[in-house]
Design an enzyme around this catalytic site. Structure first.
Site, short mmCIF file in Angstrom:
data_model
loop_
_atom_site.label_atom_id
_atom_site.label_comp_id
_atom_site.label_asym_id
_atom_site.label_seq_id
_atom_site.Cartn_x
_atom_site.Cartn_y
_atom_site.Cartn_z
N GLN A 1 0.83 -1.21 0.00
CA GLN A 1 0.00 0.00 0.00
C GLN A 1 0.86 1.26 0.00
OE1 GLN A 1 -2.81 -1.84 -1.00
NE2 GLN A 1 -3.60 0.11 -0.29
N HIS B 1 1.71 3.18 -3.31
CA HIS B 1 0.75 4.00 -4.03
C HIS B 1 1.14 5.47 -4.05
CE1 HIS B 1 -2.67 1.54 -5.28
NE2 HIS B 1 -2.54 0.85 -4.18
N GLU C 1 -9.58 1.65 5.27
CA GLU C 1 -10.04 1.32 3.93
C GLU C 1 -9.88 -0.18 3.69
OE1 GLU C 1 -8.92 2.56 -0.70
OE2 GLU C 1 -7.47 2.85 0.92
N HIS C 2 -8.69 -0.70 3.94
CA HIS C 2 -8.41 -2.14 3.84
C HIS C 2 -7.95 -2.62 5.20
CE1 HIS C 2 -7.12 -0.22 -0.04
NE2 HIS C 2 -7.88 -1.17 -0.56
N ASP D 1 -7.44 -5.81 -4.67
CA ASP D 1 -7.19 -4.73 -5.62
C ASP D 1 -7.49 -5.16 -7.05
OD1 ASP D 1 -6.44 -2.87 -3.75
OD2 ASP D 1 -4.30 -3.23 -3.97
N HIS E 1 -52.16 19.91 6.10
CA HIS E 1 -51.90 18.49 5.87
C HIS E 1 -53.14 17.67 6.24
CE1 HIS E 1 -47.76 19.70 5.47
NE2 HIS E 1 -47.34 18.45 5.32
#
Length: 472
Positions: free
Chosen positions: A293, A296, A363-364, A397, A456
């Site tokens: 990771q 990235h 996230e992961h 992924d 109403h």
């Protein structure tokens, strides 16, 4: 962020080395990752625990004002603004932002057969998973003669964004397009930044992935201007009520800028991995997954949560040779591992580790513990959970069948990853007979008057000659 320095004069380079998150030992690269020791004392609750955990600086609000003029230039100047921004930001002067059909076909023809086979398998697996997410129309009979039906309708059109900065992401074409297609979205367009080395077209592997998926409306547009193109529409591109896909901070800021005008998947931030591990975990696997990771982006987060100091030591030791043997060391991996967003967090046990990863909302999230499936079942906050040593994030992924467009920055505590549901709208259809309305009319009128909204109630009374039926 500074790079890696190899040599023996550590004193001379030390300030720069510290900034990059690396130290020098002879000819070796030694990544430095922070340790956070939460052992011994009771863990705090809620936001107090979150505040103790690492997180990247990602200020979308600050970027918002910078993307405003870009978005408004696209609004007022359309394609001409897109072409000017391609020259300014991507270094290429385009004649048209629309990618010709022949370029898509040519990219597919030239695609490496092994890459094509891998993309086709990724598409196949993604379709298997996302097809099961389809929603069906359901009718609930509330009372005799009174029903509520919920039908699911796809958005009319979606703009898909695929980044093209440090890496090329044909996998993101799949992760965006497959759920939209399985949801039945009738119209979709895709934007990806123009690449100077490919004559102003997006990367050919992205174009090939589009061709494999049958996406023939593709634009060489990147960043905030791509989101603006979809939000406002231009001479070449019709507007879309929804925009999805990951991107940098400028894409995230543009998504926020258009809140209320378009629907979005999320304001995606830097990617994250958290690994919850005990002494049964293999440090070679854990180190490799953290690095996977970190490659990235220099803001990518890599977090290990463990109750084993021995594992923490072994992972730190294992990072050195693995980092030295890979690519993207100085511009991504070492800054990411050494940044404030990455850490090894020591806890007293797996129970405490679960509290930490739930507070973090990764996230992961990988679970590499004894009885990993049972531990994973107790997790409440994560974009996606990867169970055991044979389900690394890299699998998700590309080819697990799951989606890799996932919530970041702790948003997993309230948001989900991209799915078929993201592209569907639930619409309630209310169908009542006169008798069914009469049965509940008194309650409707009572509640309307309790809220000081007498009109109403009058709308009910008018249907019964202004006399409210007794009902039940």
């Amino acid at each position: 962020m500074t790079g890696i320095f190899r040599g023996t004069e550590g004193g001379l380079y030390q300030p720069l080395i510290q900034a990059s998150g690396a130290s020098v030992l002879s000819e070796r690269i030694v990544p430095v990752i922070t340790r956070i020791d939460l052992r011994g004392d009771a863990l705090p609750e809620g936001s107090a625990l979150r505040d103790l955990l690492p997180r990247a600086d990602f200020d979308v609000s600050a970027a918002l004002e910078k993307v405003r003029p870009i978005c408004e230039a696209v609004h007022h100047r359309g394609d001409a603004a897109l072409i000017d921004y391609a020259e300014k930001f991507d270094g290429v002067r385009l004649e048209s932002v629309r990618v010709p059909a022949e370029a898509l076909a040519d990219a597919l023809d030239r695609l490496d057969p092994a890459v094509r086979a891998a993309l086709e398998e990724s598409i196949r697996r993604a379709r298997l998973v996302h097809r099961e997410q389809r929603r069906t129309t359901h009718t609930t009979q509330v009372v005799p003669g009174g029903s509520v039906t919920e039908k699911w309708v796809p958005v009319d059109r979606v703009g898909l964004y695929v980044p093209g900065g440090r890496s090329v992401y044909p996998s993101s074409v799949i992760m965006n397009a497959v759920p939209a297609q399985e949801a039945g979205v009738p119209s979709m367009a895709l934007a990806s930044p123009p690449q100077k080395e490919f004559g102003g077209l997006p990367h050919p592997t992205i174009l090939a992935a589009c061709a494999l998926l049958g996406i023939d409306e593709v634009y060489a547009v990147g960043g905030a201007q791509a989101v603006a193109m979809f939000a406002y529409g231009t001479e070449s591109c019709a507007s879309a009520p929804m925009v999805t896909g990951p991107g940098n901070i400028w894409v995230a800021a543009a998504k926020r800028y258009f809140t209320g005008r378009i629907g979005i998947d999320a304001e995606a931030g830097p990617t994250e991995i958290a690994v919850l591990a005990d002494d049964t975990a293999d440090p070679v696997h854990v180190a490799a997954d953290l690095i996977s990771q970190a490659e990235h982006d220099p803001l990518a987060a890599a977090v290990l949560v463990t109750d084993s100091a021995a594992l923490a030591d072994a992972v730190e030791k294992e990072l050195e040779p693995q980092v030295a043997a890979t690519k993207h060391i100085e511009d991504r991996i070492v800054p990411a591992l050494g940044g404030r967003q990455s850490a090894i967090v020591l806890v007293d046990g797996v129970d405490e580790g679960l509290r930490v990863v739930d507070a973090y909302g990764a996230e992961h999230l990988e679970i590499q513990t004894a009885d990993a499936a049972a531990v994973a079942d107790r997790v409440r906050n994560a974009g996606a959970i990867f169970v055991g040593p044979w389900a690394p994030v890299s699998l998700g992924d590309y080819a697990a069948g799951s989606n890799h467009v996932l919530p970041t920055g702790g948003c997993a505590c309230h948001s989900s990853g991209l799915s078929v549901q993201s592209f569907l709208r639930g619409i309630h259809i209310v169908d009542y007979t006169k008798d069914a309305l009469a049965e509940v009319a008194r309650h409707v009128v009572t509640l309307a008057e309790a809220e000081d909204l007498p009109a109403h109630g009058a709308a009910i009374k008018a249907r019964f000659g202004w006399k409210v039926p007794e009902g039940k």
